[in-house]
Motif scaffolding. Structure first.
Motif, PDB file in Angstrom:
ATOM      1  N   ASN A   1       7.194   6.703   9.177  1.00 19.80           N
ATOM      2  CA  ASN A   1       7.731   5.390   8.783  1.00 19.80           C
ATOM      3  C   ASN A   1       7.545   4.327   9.860  1.00 19.80           C
ATOM      4  N   ARG A   2       6.390   4.401  10.513  1.00 18.25           N
ATOM      5  CA  ARG A   2       6.031   3.347  11.473  1.00 18.25           C
ATOM      6  C   ARG A   2       4.857   2.513  10.975  1.00 18.25           C
ATOM      7  N   PHE A   3       4.134   3.014   9.971  1.00 20.64           N
ATOM      8  CA  PHE A   3       2.996   2.289   9.406  1.00 20.64           C
ATOM      9  C   PHE A   3       3.162   2.228   7.889  1.00 20.64           C
ATOM     10  N   PHE A   4       3.361   1.022   7.376  1.00 20.51           N
ATOM     11  CA  PHE A   4       3.544   0.800   5.941  1.00 20.51           C
ATOM     12  C   PHE A   4       2.310   0.082   5.412  1.00 20.51           C
ATOM     13  N   PHE A   5       1.621   0.712   4.470  1.00 24.96           N
ATOM     14  CA  PHE A   5       0.335   0.196   4.000  1.00 24.96           C
ATOM     15  C   PHE A   5       0.456  -0.281   2.556  1.00 24.96           C
ATOM     16  N   PHE A   6       0.211  -1.574   2.342  1.00 28.47           N
ATOM     17  CA  PHE A   6       0.208  -2.152   1.000  1.00 28.47           C
ATOM     18  C   PHE A   6      -1.248  -2.356   0.572  1.00 28.47           C
ATOM     19  N   ASP A   7      -1.709  -1.520  -0.344  1.00 24.89           N
ATOM     20  CA  ASP A   7      -3.101  -1.556  -0.790  1.00 24.89           C
ATOM     21  C   ASP A   7      -3.244  -2.553  -1.931  1.00 24.89           C
ATOM     22  N   MET A   8      -3.896  -3.692  -1.651  1.00 23.61           N
ATOM     23  CA  MET A   8      -4.056  -4.746  -2.651  1.00 23.61           C
ATOM     24  C   MET A   8      -5.454  -4.728  -3.269  1.00 23.61           C
ATOM     25  N   LEU A   9      -6.255  -3.721  -2.923  1.00 22.10           N
ATOM     26  CA  LEU A   9      -7.632  -3.663  -3.423  1.00 22.10           C
ATOM     27  C   LEU A   9      -7.695  -3.397  -4.919  1.00 22.10           C
ATOM     28  N   MET A  10      -6.693  -2.699  -5.442  1.00 19.25           N
ATOM     29  CA  MET A  10      -6.683  -2.357  -6.862  1.00 19.25           C
ATOM     30  C   MET A  10      -5.881  -3.354  -7.684  1.00 19.25           C
ATOM     31  N   LEU A  11      -5.586  -4.492  -7.076  1.00 19.06           N
ATOM     32  CA  LEU A  11      -4.808  -5.514  -7.770  1.00 19.06           C
ATOM     33  C   LEU A  11      -5.540  -5.977  -9.017  1.00 19.06           C
TER      34      LEU A  11
END
Length: 259
Positions: free
Chosen positions: A86-96
């Motif tokens: 829980n130190r790296f939170f990744f929001f993947d917007m490529l599949m938006l």
């Protein structure tokens, strides 16, 4: 003389040995000929280093998680482990999904939703009383965010302004990467100018003025708008140095310092 990249780059960015300067806004600008992504990779590693308890919230429009995990592993940082801790939170917007016919409203809605998720993550992880615990919000391509927002630079600016308020409210940092050359043919590149105005630190990755070179990949100009001189006054400082991207590191050095 020590030419280790972390020292030169960190000095230019105004970072100390333990954490990022509180509440800074960093804008990285690059171009087709010279990518500035390596600065982003350096700041990810720096924020997640062992002698900090920093947290990174990464909003990806350009590359998937596997891309960053592969690069950071070469730099000695395991993003899978950092994510699990829980130190790296990744929001993947490529599949938006592309906005529908009601595109303007849709693009605004997902940006508002994204900001809400980022704010929740900041609130859950920010500890202002702990100087070591810095939350850094990063995004890898503002121009692709603008594309995803159906071309609405106003919605992107609103989103960035909201994220900017988090730097003063929670003491977190904001790091963005954008491509300067896509605005060269436009009249009044409002988005770029506004981002440069918001930035405390402006980093430009450019090709060498003398052209291509085998041992130098480009030059960095770092404008640090606020450098404290110890007497509660600030002054602007500009650093210029060359860089070479290697397999598992980036070498930064001053022009003329290599033989």
């Amino acid at each position: 003389m020590d030419h280790r990249p972390s020292n030169l780059l960190d000095e230019a960015l105004g970072l100390d040995h333990h954490h990022q300067t509180k509440g800074r806004v960093v804008l990285i600008e690059d171009c087709v000929e010279t990518s500035g992504a390596f600065v982003l990779h350096h700041l990810i590693k720096r924020s997640l280093s062992l002698n900090t308890s920093g947290v990174v919230i990464f909003v990806a429009f350009s590359q998937p998680f596997s891309h960053y995990d592969r690069i950071l592993r070469k730099l000695g940082c395991n993003l899978v482990v950092q994510r699990d801790n829980n130190r790296f939170f990744f929001f993947d917007m490529l599949m938006l999904e592309s906005p529908d016919v009601d595109g303007e409203k849709t693009s605004e809605d997902w940006l508002v939703s994204l900001y809400g998720k980022i704010r929740e993550t900041v609130e859950a992880n920010a500890q202002p009383e702990d100087n070591r615990n810095r939350v850094t919000i990063m995004t890898d391509d503002v121009s692709l965010m603008e594309v995803a927002a159906n071309g609405s630079s106003n919605h992107v600016l609103d989103f960035l302004h909201y994220c900017h308020t988090l730097t003063s409210e929670f003491g977190c940092s904001l790091v963005t990467l954008n491509h300067e050359d896509i605005y060269t043919s436009m009249e009044g590149p409002t988005l770029l100018l506004q981002m440069e105005y918001l930035a405390d630190v402006l980093i430009k990755a450019e090709p060498l003025a003398t052209g291509l070179a085998t041992d130098v990949h480009g030059q960095l100009t770092v404008l640090n708008k606020e450098i404290w001189d110890g007497q509660r006054s600030s002054r602007k400082k500009v650093h210029n140095f060359h860089f070479k991207v290697k397999e598992n590191s980036v070498e930064c050095f001053y022009p003329g310092s290599r033989t």
